[in-house]
Design an enzyme around this catalytic site. Structure first.
Site, PDB file in Angstrom:
ATOM      1  N   THR A 194       0.819  -1.222   0.000  1.00  0.00           N
ATOM      2  CA  THR A 194       0.000   0.000   0.000  1.00  0.00           C
ATOM      3  C   THR A 194       0.839   1.251   0.000  1.00  0.00           C
ATOM      4  O   THR A 194       0.455   2.278  -0.536  1.00  0.00           O
ATOM      5  CB  THR A 194      -0.926  -0.007   1.234  1.00  0.00           C
ATOM      6  OG1 THR A 194      -1.760  -1.132   1.128  1.00  0.00           O
ATOM      7  CG2 THR A 194      -1.770   1.244   1.311  1.00  0.00           C
ATOM      8  N   TYR A 233      -7.931   0.322  -3.516  1.00  0.00           N
ATOM      9  CA  TYR A 233      -6.734   0.874  -4.141  1.00  0.00           C
ATOM     10  C   TYR A 233      -5.939  -0.275  -4.739  1.00  0.00           C
ATOM     11  O   TYR A 233      -6.157  -1.433  -4.406  1.00  0.00           O
ATOM     12  CB  TYR A 233      -5.869   1.627  -3.124  1.00  0.00           C
ATOM     13  CG  TYR A 233      -5.522   0.815  -1.904  1.00  0.00           C
ATOM     14  CD1 TYR A 233      -6.281   0.919  -0.747  1.00  0.00           C
ATOM     15  CD2 TYR A 233      -4.465  -0.101  -1.909  1.00  0.00           C
ATOM     16  CE1 TYR A 233      -5.988   0.164   0.364  1.00  0.00           C
ATOM     17  CE2 TYR A 233      -4.163  -0.866  -0.800  1.00  0.00           C
ATOM     18  CZ  TYR A 233      -4.933  -0.720   0.337  1.00  0.00           C
ATOM     19  OH  TYR A 233      -4.658  -1.486   1.446  1.00  0.00           O
ATOM     20  N   SER A 292       1.336  -7.463  -0.570  1.00  0.00           N
ATOM     21  CA  SER A 292       2.113  -8.453   0.195  1.00  0.00           C
ATOM     22  C   SER A 292       1.354  -9.730   0.547  1.00  0.00           C
ATOM     23  O   SER A 292       1.953 -10.688   1.026  1.00  0.00           O
ATOM     24  CB  SER A 292       2.697  -7.820   1.450  1.00  0.00           C
ATOM     25  OG  SER A 292       1.745  -7.740   2.478  1.00  0.00           O
ATOM     26  N   THR A 315       1.742  -4.309   4.384  1.00  0.00           N
ATOM     27  CA  THR A 315       1.676  -4.589   5.825  1.00  0.00           C
ATOM     28  C   THR A 315       1.107  -5.975   6.129  1.00  0.00           C
ATOM     29  O   THR A 315       1.337  -6.502   7.205  1.00  0.00           O
ATOM     30  CB  THR A 315       0.791  -3.546   6.530  1.00  0.00           C
ATOM     31  OG1 THR A 315      -0.509  -3.570   5.927  1.00  0.00           O
ATOM     32  CG2 THR A 315       1.397  -2.155   6.414  1.00  0.00           C
ATOM     33  N   ASP A 316       0.373  -6.579   5.173  1.00  0.00           N
ATOM     34  CA  ASP A 316      -0.276  -7.865   5.474  1.00  0.00           C
ATOM     35  C   ASP A 316       0.725  -8.937   5.900  1.00  0.00           C
ATOM     36  O   ASP A 316       0.458  -9.702   6.824  1.00  0.00           O
ATOM     37  CB  ASP A 316      -1.051  -8.382   4.251  1.00  0.00           C
ATOM     38  CG  ASP A 316      -2.323  -7.589   4.012  1.00  0.00           C
ATOM     39  OD1 ASP A 316      -3.030  -7.887   3.036  1.00  0.00           O
ATOM     40  OD2 ASP A 316      -2.597  -6.651   4.796  1.00  0.00           O
ATOM     41  N   LYS A 373       0.808  -7.492  12.895  1.00  0.00           N
ATOM     42  CA  LYS A 373      -0.297  -6.639  12.442  1.00  0.00           C
ATOM     43  C   LYS A 373      -1.528  -7.046  13.239  1.00  0.00           C
ATOM     44  O   LYS A 373      -1.978  -8.186  13.169  1.00  0.00           O
ATOM     45  CB  LYS A 373      -0.529  -6.805  10.941  1.00  0.00           C
ATOM     46  CG  LYS A 373      -1.612  -5.877  10.387  1.00  0.00           C
ATOM     47  CD  LYS A 373      -1.686  -5.898   8.861  1.00  0.00           C
ATOM     48  CE  LYS A 373      -2.740  -4.925   8.346  1.00  0.00           C
ATOM     49  NZ  LYS A 373      -2.794  -4.862   6.866  1.00  0.00           N
ATOM     50  N   GLU A 392      -1.947 -27.608  29.472  1.00  0.00           N
ATOM     51  CA  GLU A 392      -3.099 -28.527  29.344  1.00  0.00           C
ATOM     52  C   GLU A 392      -2.804 -29.666  28.371  1.00  0.00           C
ATOM     53  O   GLU A 392      -3.571 -30.613  28.253  1.00  0.00           O
ATOM     54  CB  GLU A 392      -4.331 -27.733  28.872  1.00  0.00           C
ATOM     55  CG  GLU A 392      -4.823 -26.723  29.912  1.00  0.00           C
ATOM     56  CD  GLU A 392      -6.114 -26.058  29.484  1.00  0.00           C
ATOM     57  OE1 GLU A 392      -6.108 -24.827  29.299  1.00  0.00           O
ATOM     58  OE2 GLU A 392      -7.121 -26.768  29.301  1.00  0.00           O
TER      59      GLU A 392
HETATM   60  N1  DGL Z   1      -2.742  -5.592   0.271  1.00  0.00           N
HETATM   61  C1  DGL Z   1      -2.105  -5.237   1.500  1.00  0.00           C
HETATM   62  C2  DGL Z   1      -0.581  -5.496   1.404  1.00  0.00           C
HETATM   63  O1  DGL Z   1      -0.011  -5.240   0.354  1.00  0.00           O
HETATM   64  C3  DGL Z   1      -2.322  -3.830   1.848  1.00  0.00           C
HETATM   65  C4  DGL Z   1      -1.884  -3.517   3.226  1.00  0.00           C
HETATM   66  C5  DGL Z   1      -0.802  -2.474   3.249  1.00  0.00           C
HETATM   67  O2  DGL Z   1       0.219  -2.566   2.546  1.00  0.00           O
HETATM   68  O3  DGL Z   1      -0.969  -1.591   4.074  1.00  0.00           O
HETATM   69  O4  DGL Z   1       0.000  -5.941   2.416  1.00  0.00           O
END
Ligand code: DGL
Length: 367
Positions: A53, A66, A99, A132-133, A205, A322
């Site tokens: 992103t 996007y 990602s 971020t994923d 995340k 457990e």
């Molecule tokens: N599609 C997600 C990625 O590329 C978007 C999240 C991001 O980059 O903030 O990880």
């Protein structure tokens, strides 16, 4: 590969010499050359762009939709005013993907490029721009295979570059600032977004849309960056990196999600599929149903390594609470969530660690 330093300095010299002839006397040209010398003294930061992103652009699909990866790393840097005063930047586009499509091929490309850049002394630090994923997974993979002390920093954004109050430029600026800081050496791979500096092992995340989505629930942040300072709040820890598999292959390790009424079908299927490891995203402290536990016992008898982790977002998965790990020959993931436990297990298996004892001690070694 375009050096931001040369472009900005050429602009300075051309402005001084060509725009107003009267200004083109020694003083102006001299100050431009002085600028060049000042820039030469700045740390060299190699920016490896992978997409995400941070390089995304809004599209007409929906109000929040996007296309991740629509903007190149070069364009990204150009949109971060003042970053050229922090470091001499070199930008390379390793991939341009969202990602959720991150994969082993890109991971190995990143690892090899970082090792080469440091071995040839091409850079003093590396910044990776990333979605971020799966950022926490790429950071953790690299943290386990990069053997040098020079900083490697990952950053990204939760809003595309075209959004109102896009967070990418500030995150990029902060990532370069931390990368260029000598305090960042020897700390392994770090993740920098929204003023927080977090370890590859600790960060995750934790929210689908919040800007402050990254937290380190079990290990805490390692430092902060703000317009004035870079401040680390933890001591540097010794690291035991693993060897990068020479064949660039990682063994198959599957994650099985725990839930009420859990059976053993996915566990048995993973063994049939040839998985060499299974990570259980268990309930609570890594718990499973009795039916699933019987499946885990069958997997162990088939020589498959089984690691218990948890679907809960925070807390440690401990041994023999457990579930009798000693009896079933299981591994407890300690602080690692399922996606990181999977990566560590893959690397340990690729490095010839196959007994629960060896693997358990490796999971605990990083703490
Ligand atoms: N599609 C997600 C990625 O590329 C978007 C999240 C991001 O980059 O903030 O990880």
């Amino acid at each position: 590969m375009v050096s931001v330093r040369v472009l900005s300095l050429l602009g300075t010299i051309l402005t001084a010499v060509s725009m107003q002839p009267a200004l083109a006397h020694a003083g102006q040209v001299g100050s431009a050359i002085a600028t060049m010398h000042k820039q030469d003294s700045l740390p060299r930061v190699l920016v490896l762009a992978t997409g995400g992103t941070i390089s995304g652009k809004a599209d007409t699909r929906s109000a929040i939709g996007y296309d991740a990866g629509a903007v190149s790393g070069q364009q990204l840097i150009a949109g971060v005013p003042g970053v050229e005063k922090l470091a001499q930047l070199q930008v390379e586009q390793v991939s341009n993907i969202a990602s959720q499509n991150m994969n082993n091929q890109v991971w190995f490309k990143l690892a090899e490029r970082i090792r080469q850049a440091f071995a040839k002394n091409e850079a003093d630090a590396v910044v990776i721009t990333h979605g971020t994923d799966t950022m926490e997974e790429t950071a953790f993979f690299l943290d386990n295979v990069i053997r040098v002390s020079r900083p490697v920093i990952l950053t990204g954004a939760m809003r595309p570059s075209t959004a109102i109050s896009a967070d990418g430029p500030a995150n990029m600026y902060e990532a370069v600032k931390v990368a260029a800081d000598p305090q960042a050496r020897g700390r392994g791979v770090l993740v920098v977004l929204n003023d927080a500096i977090q370890s590859a092992r600790g960060v995750s995340k934790m929210h689908t849309t919040e800007l402050q989505t990254f937290h380190s629930p079990n290990l805490g942040v390692v430092g902060y960056v703000d317009p004035a300072t870079v401040r680390f709040i933890t001591a540097v820890k010794p690291r035991q990196p693993l060897a990068l598999p020479v064949d660039h292959m990682l063994p198959q390790v599957q994650i099985v999600y725990g839930h009420a009424d859990m059976d053993a079908r996915q566990i048995d299927d993973a063994v049939k599929d040839g998985a060499r490891g299974i990570v259980i995203a268990g309930m609570g402290d890594g718990n499973v149903s009795d039916t699933a536990l019987a499946g885990m016992e069958r997997a162990r008898k088939a020589g498959v390594v089984v690691v218990r982790s948890t679907r809960v977002g925070s807390g440690f998965t401990n041994r023999n609470v457990e579930v009798d790990d000693d009896r079933y020959g299981l591994v407890a993931s300690m602080d690692l969530n399922p996606q990181k436990a999977r990566i560590l297990l893959q690397l340990l298996l690729a490095n010839g660690k196959t007994t629960p004892e060896d693997i358990q001690s490796a999971f605990q070694a990083g703490l």
